[in-house]
Motif scaffolding. Structure first.
Motif, mmCIF file in Angstrom:
data_model
loop_
_atom_site.group_PDB
_atom_site.id
_atom_site.type_symbol
_atom_site.label_atom_id
_atom_site.label_comp_id
_atom_site.label_asym_id
_atom_site.label_seq_id
_atom_site.Cartn_x
_atom_site.Cartn_y
_atom_site.Cartn_z
ATOM 1 N N GLU A 272 0.893 -1.225 0.122
ATOM 2 C CA GLU A 272 -0.079 -0.128 0.018
ATOM 3 C C GLU A 272 0.837 1.253 0.104
ATOM 4 O OE1 GLU A 272 -3.777 -0.302 2.637
ATOM 5 O OE2 GLU A 272 -2.360 -1.716 3.519
ATOM 6 N N GLU A 276 -3.002 5.343 0.192
ATOM 7 C CA GLU A 276 -3.800 4.179 0.316
ATOM 8 C C GLU A 276 -3.896 4.015 1.528
ATOM 9 O OE1 GLU A 276 -3.181 1.967 -4.269
ATOM 10 O OE2 GLU A 276 -1.801 1.561 -2.459
ATOM 11 N N LEU A 277 -2.759 3.596 2.329
ATOM 12 C CA LEU A 277 -2.931 3.344 3.745
ATOM 13 C C LEU A 277 -3.734 4.449 4.345
ATOM 14 C CD1 LEU A 277 -2.427 1.372 5.931
ATOM 15 C CD2 LEU A 277 0.021 2.527 6.338
ATOM 16 N N ASP A 278 -3.521 5.502 4.264
ATOM 17 C CA ASP A 278 -3.925 6.641 5.074
ATOM 18 C C ASP A 278 -5.480 6.448 4.737
ATOM 19 O OD1 ASP A 278 -4.177 9.458 6.334
ATOM 20 O OD2 ASP A 278 -4.908 9.922 4.623
ATOM 21 N N LYS A 279 -5.928 6.447 3.500
ATOM 22 C CA LYS A 279 -7.304 6.155 3.264
ATOM 23 C C LYS A 279 -8.113 5.152 3.889
ATOM 24 C CE LYS A 279 -10.550 5.329 -0.616
ATOM 25 N NZ LYS A 279 -10.605 5.286 -2.017
ATOM 26 N N ARG A 280 -7.244 3.924 4.076
ATOM 27 C CA ARG A 280 -7.662 2.929 4.907
ATOM 28 C C ARG A 280 -7.797 3.046 6.175
ATOM 29 N NH1 ARG A 280 -5.833 -2.504 6.643
ATOM 30 N NH2 ARG A 280 -3.789 -2.190 5.899
ATOM 31 N N LEU A 281 -7.047 3.746 6.841
ATOM 32 C CA LEU A 281 -6.955 4.305 8.213
ATOM 33 C C LEU A 281 -8.109 5.148 8.505
ATOM 34 C CD1 LEU A 281 -3.361 4.609 9.216
ATOM 35 C CD2 LEU A 281 -4.822 2.613 9.740
ATOM 36 N N GLU A 283 -11.089 5.462 6.796
ATOM 37 C CA GLU A 283 -12.299 4.512 6.845
ATOM 38 C C GLU A 283 -12.445 3.723 8.149
ATOM 39 O OE1 GLU A 283 -11.632 2.528 2.937
ATOM 40 O OE2 GLU A 283 -12.364 4.344 1.866
ATOM 41 N N LEU A 284 -11.284 3.114 8.671
ATOM 42 C CA LEU A 284 -11.371 2.423 9.542
ATOM 43 C C LEU A 284 -11.904 3.149 10.846
ATOM 44 C CD1 LEU A 284 -10.872 -0.677 10.172
ATOM 45 C CD2 LEU A 284 -8.725 -0.103 10.879
ATOM 46 N N VAL A 300 -5.313 -4.140 13.060
ATOM 47 C CA VAL A 300 -4.339 -4.071 12.126
ATOM 48 C C VAL A 300 -2.933 -4.287 12.593
ATOM 49 C CG1 VAL A 300 -5.542 -2.854 10.239
ATOM 50 C CG2 VAL A 300 -3.920 -1.448 11.827
ATOM 51 N N ARG A 329 -3.451 10.516 11.651
ATOM 52 C CA ARG A 329 -3.183 9.658 10.558
ATOM 53 C C ARG A 329 -1.635 9.768 9.952
ATOM 54 N NH1 ARG A 329 -8.240 11.087 8.315
ATOM 55 N NH2 ARG A 329 -7.180 11.421 6.413
#
Length: 418
Positions: A272, A276-281, A283-284, A300, A329
């Motif tokens: 990632e 992409e990782l920032d977006k996933r975090l 959303e999480l 995670v 983040r």
């Protein structure tokens, strides 16, 4: 002092020596295998964490050789004459069933290196090799460009041809004392500088001890000295003072000897990008807006790593997901993508899996493994200036060079009239 006469003497009872002796005897040569220790294959028993990574199932000889770097071309003949496919057939014929795992790594289906050693021992005994253990070679006698004698404590071996397969300096507790290098130099050979590789790293940070025993799968580590100097991807394991495992071992090949003070950056999510990782975090946290930050991150990260990340980031892990900001983040992404450590040193030969450096390849015939300096001398295995990453490549090199040396020495008729 008792004299014994053989066609071929193989010095070293490890992987390369065993297979060289077996193939030499199979060709009809009266062969003796000299091992300084009380038993054969002691280093083989600890390879692959005791599972024995027999080979790498890479069918392309060129690609297989390239893994060894600029010296890899030397192995074209050896790999062509005894390839990974030949290795699998060889062990299969001896009753060893193999399984191929990720990245082409091949193991016996017993997950036990003893299976491999037992098969090799059967092979050499079946072909009539005389096995001498506790047979420490004191010196080689050299005259007129030939080895004329191998001097032991109470015996002198007279052999038409001598194969030196004594291994390197790694894991000296298994009998790898480096005597072969000394003999090679006495015979007139030069050596590429010796250094330990595929070895654990010691790190300067005290918090590393908090991660002891934690294993991470498929991560990326990068070494920096002003700029990025090396990068590897694979599994790793934290120790009380550093890291070990394939990713660490492989990066040691590139930077050992110059590593002190270098930075190592650990990327725990190499598939990632930061975005992409920032977006996933994001959303999480949004989906778990009423849970604490540390609780959400626990989904995670393993507990030990979570504790270290929270400590180093200095973030309040008890704030709720709804209050985790973009700035929060950014800090977290930085920790997860570039967890920074500083190298103290790599471990020495006592813990190194492989020795880099060794007998100069320009002084050895790649088609036979015969010395270009001493007419009846051959080399096989780790004593040569050849090393590769983890994954079964180094053992395949031992099988290939050993098989080639054994067969070539047994069929070499040049010396019969000398």
């Amino acid at each position: 002092m008792t004299e014994r006469i053989f066609d071929i003497a193989v010095i070293g009872g490890g992987a390369a020596g065993l297979i060289a002796a077996g193939f030499a005897a199979e060709k009809g040569a009266e062969t003796v295998l000299l091992e300084r220790g009380a038993s054969l294959g002691r280093k083989l028993l600890i390879t692959g964490g005791g599972r024995c990574n027999i080979t790498n199932n890479e069918p392309d000889i060129k690609r297989l050789a390239e893994v060894f770097g600029r010296e890899g071309r030397f192995l074209y003949s050896a790999f062509s004459s005894f390839s990974p496919a030949d290795t699998l057939k060889f062990f299969g014929d001896l009753g060893v069933k193999c399984v191929t795992e990720d990245a082409g790594r091949v193991f016996p289906d017993t997950d036990d290196a003893k299976t491999v050693l037992a098969a090799l021992t059967t092979f050499v005994r079946f072909n009539g090799v005389k096995i001498w253990t506790d047979a420490e070679v004191r010196r080689l006698e050299i005259k007129d460009g030939l080895i004329t004698g191998i001097v032991l404590e109470n015996n002198i071996i007279r052999a038409k041809r001598v194969i030196v397969a004594t291994g390197g300096l790694s894991y000296p507790a298994t009998g790898s004392k480096g005597d072969g290098y000394k003999w090679a130099e006495k015979c007139g050979h030069s050596l590429a500088p010796l250094r330990p590789v595929l070895t654990p790293v010691k790190l300067k940070e005290r918090w590393i001890a908090d991660l002891e025993g934690l294993s991470l799968r498929d991560v990326s580590i990068s070494a920096y000295s002003g700029k990025k100097t090396a990068e590897e991807r694979g599994d790793l394991l934290f120790t009380k003072d550093g890291m070990t495992g394939p990713a660490v071992y492989n990066i040691s090949r590139s930077i050992s000897g110059q590593e002190h003070g270098m930075r190592l950056l650990l990327d725990m999510f190499p598939d990632e990008s930061r975005e992409e990782l920032d977006k996933r975090l994001g959303e999480l946290f949004a989906a778990n807006d009423k849970k604490m930050m540390k609780t959400v991150l626990g989904s995670v990260l393993p507990p030990k790593m979570l504790a270290v990340v929270m400590k180093l980031s200095a973030l309040d892990g008890e704030i709720h997901g709804a209050k985790v900001s973009k700035a929060h983040r950014k800090v977290l992404v930085g920790m997860l993508k570039e967890l920074e450590t500083v190298i103290d040193s790599f471990h020495d030969f006592n813990k190194a899996t492989v020795t880099a450096g060794g007998v100069n390849l320009k002084e050895v015939d790649p088609k036979t493994m015969r010395s270009k300096i001493i007419d009846n001398l051959y080399f096989a295995g780790e004593i040569l200036n050849l090393d590769a990453p983890t994954g079964g490549y180094n053992l395949q090199m031992c099988w290939s060079t050993g098989a080639l040396a054994g067969k070539a020495a047994a069929t070499d008729s040049r010396l019969e009239t000398r």
